[in-house]
Design a protein around this motif. Sequence first.
Motif, mmCIF file in Angstrom:
data_model
loop_
_atom_site.group_PDB
_atom_site.id
_atom_site.type_symbol
_atom_site.label_atom_id
_atom_site.label_comp_id
_atom_site.label_asym_id
_atom_site.label_seq_id
_atom_site.Cartn_x
_atom_site.Cartn_y
_atom_site.Cartn_z
ATOM 1 N N UNK A 58 35.071 -6.846 0.869
ATOM 2 C CA UNK A 58 35.055 -5.575 1.603
ATOM 3 C C UNK A 58 35.901 -5.688 2.872
ATOM 4 N N UNK A 78 39.867 6.535 2.241
ATOM 5 C CA UNK A 78 39.422 7.665 3.055
ATOM 6 C C UNK A 78 38.527 7.132 4.165
ATOM 7 N N UNK A 128 35.592 7.910 4.884
ATOM 8 C CA UNK A 128 34.233 7.639 4.425
ATOM 9 C C UNK A 128 34.169 6.311 3.680
ATOM 10 N N UNK A 129 35.175 6.033 2.840
ATOM 11 C CA UNK A 129 35.197 4.752 2.133
ATOM 12 C C UNK A 129 35.295 3.602 3.130
ATOM 13 N N UNK A 172 31.944 2.993 4.667
ATOM 14 C CA UNK A 172 31.032 2.277 3.759
ATOM 15 C C UNK A 172 31.359 0.792 3.783
ATOM 16 N N UNK A 173 32.652 0.472 3.654
ATOM 17 C CA UNK A 173 33.038 -0.944 3.640
ATOM 18 C C UNK A 173 32.679 -1.607 4.960
ATOM 19 N N UNK A 186 23.308 -2.961 -0.578
ATOM 20 C CA UNK A 186 24.589 -2.841 -1.261
ATOM 21 C C UNK A 186 24.628 -1.564 -2.090
ATOM 22 N N UNK A 202 25.222 2.054 -0.428
ATOM 23 C CA UNK A 202 26.551 2.437 0.072
ATOM 24 C C UNK A 202 26.427 3.181 1.394
ATOM 25 N N UNK A 232 27.472 12.992 2.208
ATOM 26 C CA UNK A 232 28.684 12.188 2.059
ATOM 27 C C UNK A 232 29.366 11.981 3.396
#
Lengths: 508, 575
Positions: free
Chosen positions: B94, B111, B113-114, B117-118, B173, B176, B193
């Motif tokens: 990640x 993005x 948001x991604x 999360x990471x 995990x 998310x 989201x």
Amino acid sequence: MSGKIGPILVILIIAAAGLSLGFALNVPTTATFSLPAVPAHPAHYHNVTLYADANGWNYNVKGYTTNPTIVILPGTVVNFTVIEEDNQPHTLTIAYGPHESSFSDTLLSTSAITTTPGHVSHAQAYFNKTGEYTYWCIIHFTTMVGQLWVNNSLPTFSLPAAPSNMSATQNTTLFADSNGWNYSHGVANPSLYFEKGSLVNFTIVQEDGNPHSLFIALGSNESSFSEELMKSSDLGNKTGSTFTFLAYFNSTGEYTYWDSHNPNTTMGHIYVVTSRLSIGLVATSGGISYNGHFNNSILVKNNTALTIAVSDPTGSVYNVNMSEGYVPAAGSMTVIGKNNSSSSATLLLNSPQAYALFDGFNNSTHHLLFVYDKIVNYTMNETIHGWYNKTLNPTISVAAGDLVNFTILNGDNLSHTLEINPGNNESASSAYSVAGVVPGQNSSSGFYLFNQTGNYTYWDLYHPSTAVGIITSGNASSSSAAVQPSISSLSNIDNLSIPELASVKNDS
Amino acid sequence: MGFFFTFMVELSVVLSLIALLIFFVFYFLYHRKSEIEDAADAAGYESPKQYMRDTLGERPRVLSISAFLNDDAKSIGIRYIVASLFFFFIAGTFGLTMRLSLTVPTPSLLSAQEYNVLLTEHATLMIYMWAVGSAIGFAYYLLPSHLKLKHDSRGVYASSGFWFWFMGGLMILYSRTAARWYLYPPLALQLSASGGGIDNWLAVIGLEAVFFGLMITSINVILIIWKDRDPAIKWSQMSMFAWSILFTAIMIVASAPPLMVGLSMLFYDFFNPIFFTGATHEVLLFAILFWFWGHPIVYVAVIPYFGLIYEIIPKFTNKPIYSYGSGIFGLGLLLILSEFVWGHHLLNSGLGLAWVLFYTTASFAVVVPSAITVFNYVASLWSAEKIRLTTPMLFAINGIMDFVIGGVTGVMQSNQGINQLVHGTYFVTGHFHFIFMGITTGISFAAFYMLFPTLSGGRTYNVRLARLHFYFTAFGSLLMAMAWTVGGLIGMPRAVAGYLPVFQPYQDASILGGLIIGIGQLIFLYNIATSWLKEPSLSLENALEYKGDEAYNAGGVPVPNPIAAEELENNAGGA
């Protein structure tokens, strides 16, 4: 086998890392639901104002329903106005379906609504698909959630049909003016009082040549759940033209009527009551007399529109005042004053209460006005040893809203009184002296209204230690079943006509 | 109610899986218990526990499937080591992906948001599952030998602690979450989201499960050290690693409960927001509950590794550490001070001048135990006649150096003026990555290399590849963290998916550093895979566990066993 553990471990590690990365990157990044774009010329517009409060949309805002259900036609653009109430972050989020969902469209974010109380934010949303939508705040989704229905027809409200063969029981004339109904004819937007079961013949007179309609809805506000009793085409634009229609009211409550062309100026109320009652008072220099007396008891059934008219043959100065309780009190309400242009007033009496009715300039005498649910008779014999009815100092059961006509019999030819006060103990300060006898007097009677649940204490001013008992006032729903059946003298006279009231009943 | 319904279904599925897992574990335990009783009977033992200790106890344990089924301390240690290694690579992937996404200033590869999360998963998994997990793993694995445990009777608790921790990690995990590792409300409460993540509630449950596991484990470890060790080993003769683990466990027990309560309140807020976003709320309240634990956790993540350095250095200098007493004193003082400095994470939140002065002063005082520790290491090396630079020793020396850099950049932030300047910048990221890469990660690898002959059943790892792994890891993390530190000092904001083009050189340098670290870890994996395929050639006894700790002299100072230099090198994998 043990030699392969290392490679297997490594492969598993790489697989776990790769799969986890794929899984993490598969996170939904945007809402997969969004309302359609707002068209330039939608079929309908609808305005909705919502106060954002963590306890619920419109929570505790006067005149607004908490978490209101919004009903619109397909093809409507809803103009949302959100007003921040409570310093908390809020969003206005909408999803298709009966519940909150992650497939949602946030019309107003926390930054748009802000946490500044009073801040106003706007959003437009277009609904062209019928069905049930949910709007909520994603932070307070348990409390701030309501429904938005897109229906092919709006739910309607309509007055019931009158029984056939019934003729109009009452005539009412309203003058249609953009500034208000009856604008130049006395009180504008008058409150109308009808008895339950009235078939009212409305006559609307075109006053100013502007288009007018007449809508009616249940409740204290204009609402989309309404019936259009008169369309603008019915009345026409010609000044002086009239339109008549019948309206039947068979359930009590508060209604609102208005003209959709001038909704802000033409809102009035209709009160449908169980009964209507008119009484005539005479102002004299010695106080206000009723039926020739200065201290009458006036009994009014609950949920009655009471019209009080005062005549002043001698030209004396008077104020008709009313205060809660059995004696004239400070903070009383002036019902009709010498300065009032009208010498009559109508009161909506819709909760059981005892009032003192008196002249504001001379309160040496007063009438008692009881608003009751039902009247009960109760007789007790009194001696120096205590009250007696089947048993000594009986516990008397009544229901809240009962007006009890107490009769006391003098059992030992001494002086006695019947004092009643709320609570479990005798209290001289809050007691009302219902009745009293002196030596040589056989009986006396008086009214006491039990307007709240709980215990009352009845006692004798002269023999407080022996003559004392408890009256329990239960919920009205328990009704007469709460009355001890052994007390035979306790009878329900609810349906008895009261001659003094019947004699003064007339039309307004 | 549909939302609730979905929620309850998801919750019940998760709970059922947990129940199934518990039943599964119970079944194996029960099965194993009867087998052990039979075996103990056959061997003529009265007590199965006595039989367990004599047959499993301190003896070398090889990595195998049975480690996941047996509940003796060393098996659980292997379980933790392997599981934490998995999570290290997951979270590391990640991290590397985040680096690569920052090749251009505007977020394009990922993005926002991604990225969030990471970012959140990288932080949460690295801290709870890697740093803490591998420390617990080494504790369970090494303590039976270091303390010559007289019995090993709380395996069920230890095992349930592991499964709580492990399941909690999986839940985190799976959730998310994008709410950062500190889960501040109201973001953490926004199950969308664009908020804390649709399933952020699961992260809250998962973190609570991790805490249950850690509490069970910590109490168990304290009991092992206090009650179960051989009476012949006095407090003053315990290994430094045992001391460091004792301090760590005390720190967890002392600091975790506030956040456990806070997480419960946070979870309740999902249903009825009354604590942190309700009418009578205080958003800062959760931050305080969090950082009361949040600061000690970062010491939890380094103190066990300080203890491991104390164990590693004597093995390659052939002499005891410089000062056993001041070593314990330094770590103990670190434990005490860790409870008084949490406010420095909230210096810019409006605590008021008095508290700011208190927390900055207390934070500055942390220099004292840190310096004692570092001087102790340096003196141990200085006074050695010969230092053998094996791979674990290289990791240890690099760790000390990284700790000095990370420590200096850390203590700089205890100046409120500098703190305001670098707050929310990569300077902070650089500071803790120096320490986490140098101490936590580096020393974990050092210990893993030293245990490798035992874990692999007597095999040697490829020394050249191990060296390569070290150089890539050390140089990569130095480049990455230094680029962040310098960039952060001139204002590069951290934890965002993009950056201003003016910071391009620093981002590029850190991306290069991250790539180098990544390549290094691939070398590590390749080394493990290929080395394991070789034929066993060594005895199962490793240096970290068995060599050099038998002869604690009367003064309480551990001295290395005068064992054959070749054997030590081989077993430690040194060159």
